[in-house]
Design an enzyme around this catalytic site. Structure first.
Site, PDB file in Angstrom:
ATOM      1  N   GLU A 161       0.833  -1.213   0.000  1.00  0.00           N
ATOM      2  CA  GLU A 161       0.000   0.000   0.000  1.00  0.00           C
ATOM      3  C   GLU A 161       0.863   1.256   0.000  1.00  0.00           C
ATOM      4  O   GLU A 161       0.553   2.245  -0.682  1.00  0.00           O
ATOM      5  CB  GLU A 161      -0.929   0.002   1.216  1.00  0.00           C
ATOM      6  CG  GLU A 161      -1.921  -1.147   1.261  1.00  0.00           C
ATOM      7  CD  GLU A 161      -2.866  -1.159   0.073  1.00  0.00           C
ATOM      8  OE1 GLU A 161      -3.130  -0.091  -0.508  1.00  0.00           O
ATOM      9  OE2 GLU A 161      -3.341  -2.257  -0.287  1.00  0.00           O
ATOM     10  N   ASP A 218       3.462  -4.189  -5.703  1.00  0.00           N
ATOM     11  CA  ASP A 218       4.034  -5.464  -5.260  1.00  0.00           C
ATOM     12  C   ASP A 218       5.555  -5.420  -5.346  1.00  0.00           C
ATOM     13  O   ASP A 218       6.259  -5.872  -4.436  1.00  0.00           O
ATOM     14  CB  ASP A 218       3.504  -6.616  -6.127  1.00  0.00           C
ATOM     15  CG  ASP A 218       2.082  -7.010  -5.777  1.00  0.00           C
ATOM     16  OD1 ASP A 218       1.599  -6.617  -4.699  1.00  0.00           O
ATOM     17  OD2 ASP A 218       1.443  -7.718  -6.588  1.00  0.00           O
TER      18      ASP A 218
END
Length: 431
Positions: free
Chosen positions: A288, A369
């Site tokens: 995030e 990611d």
């Protein structure tokens, strides 16, 4: 007589009516095709990357959940289209709502607000059967639902309140601009809507989200210490870490940020905290944080504003078109009805723009990611976290590429796992 009138309406449709009808049916058919292909793509074999976490029982549950959601989705699409056509062909529903709105006020802004709020309430009422089924039957059947009837009802009442309190001012501004500013109205509306989008992003964490979710400061402990340590290591400033009572409504897990600048808040669903290790939660948060570090939030906001400008431009080109009003049997032309009818013409374009925006969103997820891999461990912590999330949420591990292109804002989890491990391998070689 109503059936005869509906058939007569169908036979006498002009080019705008045909355009709206064909675009709706084409989108429904594409959606049906994607769902059929998705169900056919379900594999009987558990992907080897998930064999250590997902057993045969959990895998069977995920496939049954996918089938149930796919069937419900198609049934809802047929229901929505049927309601729309009935409102259009057999009851002159749009005109009836407009006539009622006009009878309540002589002011064009109040007429517009009454029309839009009635139209929105009608949509919410028609949506209720599937909302109830999805929450209390489908989600309940698979053990996900935690929503009580009281919460369900109060959530909808709060939504109506927010639509009235927040929607009315911006709608009034849009109506005034289109009524008074001529051909340049869409530009003024664009500026007003852009300001509203930015304003909502600032007030949502403070005023809106707490109406639906309870934010409790995360207590001192290993998790809070690990999050603070990682955030400090990547120079990520935030206002606080909060636990969210997501389990009040569902057993699905999630994590997200709210706010901008130093006022950012880290929000963790209690279901995520309770079912994942400290390292896995931090790895998910690193993902995030990656969205912020790669400026995905700002890019998303800019794209949303640009898309809204395009929408308003298209609407402004047809908002006063007499043939469009005739296609929907509207007895009197007005700005408020024109806004709704012109938005129907935009549907095919929104289908195309959604493909692009979903593709950008999926790319951003891969980048986030990669950020987590580069800055927190070797990627396996994130992989393990994603695997557990997939198992808990009964995620379809083998979705068809067409359904992914049409509806997925995140890449399929199997693709993410493979990309994470490839990134970790390349990162290790670089070291």
């Amino acid at each position: 007589r109503r059936v005869h009138g509906g058939l007569q309406t169908f036979a006498n449709m002009n080019v705008y009516g045909w355009f709206v009808l064909v675009s709706i049916l084409c989108q429904d058919l594409i959606s049906l095709l994607a769902n059929v292909l998705n169900l056919r793509n379900l594999s009987p074999n558990i992907p080897k990357e998930f064999s250590d976490v997902v057993d045969a029982t959990a895998y069977k549950k995920s496939q049954e959940y996918t089938r149930a959601k796919g069937f419900t989705s198609q049934l809802e699409a047929v229901y929505s289209t049927t309601c729309f056509l009935a409102l259009w062909w057999f009851g002159e529903g749009f005109n009836r709502v407009d006539v009622f709105a006009r009878s309540m006020s002589s002011d064009f802004i109040f007429q517009g607000l009454i029309f839009f709020h009635l139209y929105s309430l009608l949509g919410m009422v028609l949506d209720l059967p599937f909302s109830i089924y999805s929450t209390f039957v489908l989600e309940e059947r698979f053990g996900f639902n935690k929503t009580t009837w009281q919460t369900f009802i109060t959530d909808r009442l709060k939504t109506v309140m927010l639509l009235f309190l927040l929607g009315s001012p911006i709608l009034a501004v849009v109506l005034w601009f289109f009524e008074k500013m001529g051909e340049s109205a869409w530009l003024y509306c664009w500026g007003a809507v852009a300001f509203f989008i930015l304003l909502i992003q600032f007030i949502a964490p403070i005023l809106i989200m707490p109406l639906f979710l309870k934010f409790t400061p995360l207590p001192e402990g290993a998790l809070k210490e690990a999050i603070n340590a990682f955030a400090h290591s990547v120079n990520f400033k935030f206002q606080g870490i909060y636990e969210v009572d997501g389990s009040k409504r569902s057993s699905h897990s999630n994590a997200f940020f709210t706010g901008f600048g130093a006022s950012k808040r880290i929000a963790l669903f209690d279901t995520l905290i309770n079912s994942h290790s400290v390292e896995e939660v931090v790895a998910v948060l690193a993902h995030e944080i990656g969205h912020y570090k790669r400026h995905h939030i700002h890019i998303s906001t800019v794209l949303s504003i640009l898309n809204m400008g395009f929408v308003l431009f298209v609407i402004s080109s047809f908002i006063n078109n007499p043939q469009l009003f005739a296609a929907f049997h509207i007895s009197s032309m007005s700005i408020h009805v024109g806004l709704v009818l012109a938005s129907f013409l935009y549907h095919p374009l929104s289908f195309v723009t959604s493909l692009l925006l979903n593709a950008i969103s999926r790319r951003n997820e891969f980048e986030a990611d990669a950020y987590s891999v580069d800055h927190y461990g070797n990627g396996e912590r994130l992989v393990e976290g994603l695997k557990k999330l997939s198992k808990e949420n009964a995620t379809n591990l083998t979705p068809h590429w067409l359904l992914v292109a049409l509806t997925y804002s995140h890449p399929p989890v199997l693709e993410r796992v493979r990309a994470i491990r490839l990134r970790a391998k390349l990162h290790k070689k670089a070291e």
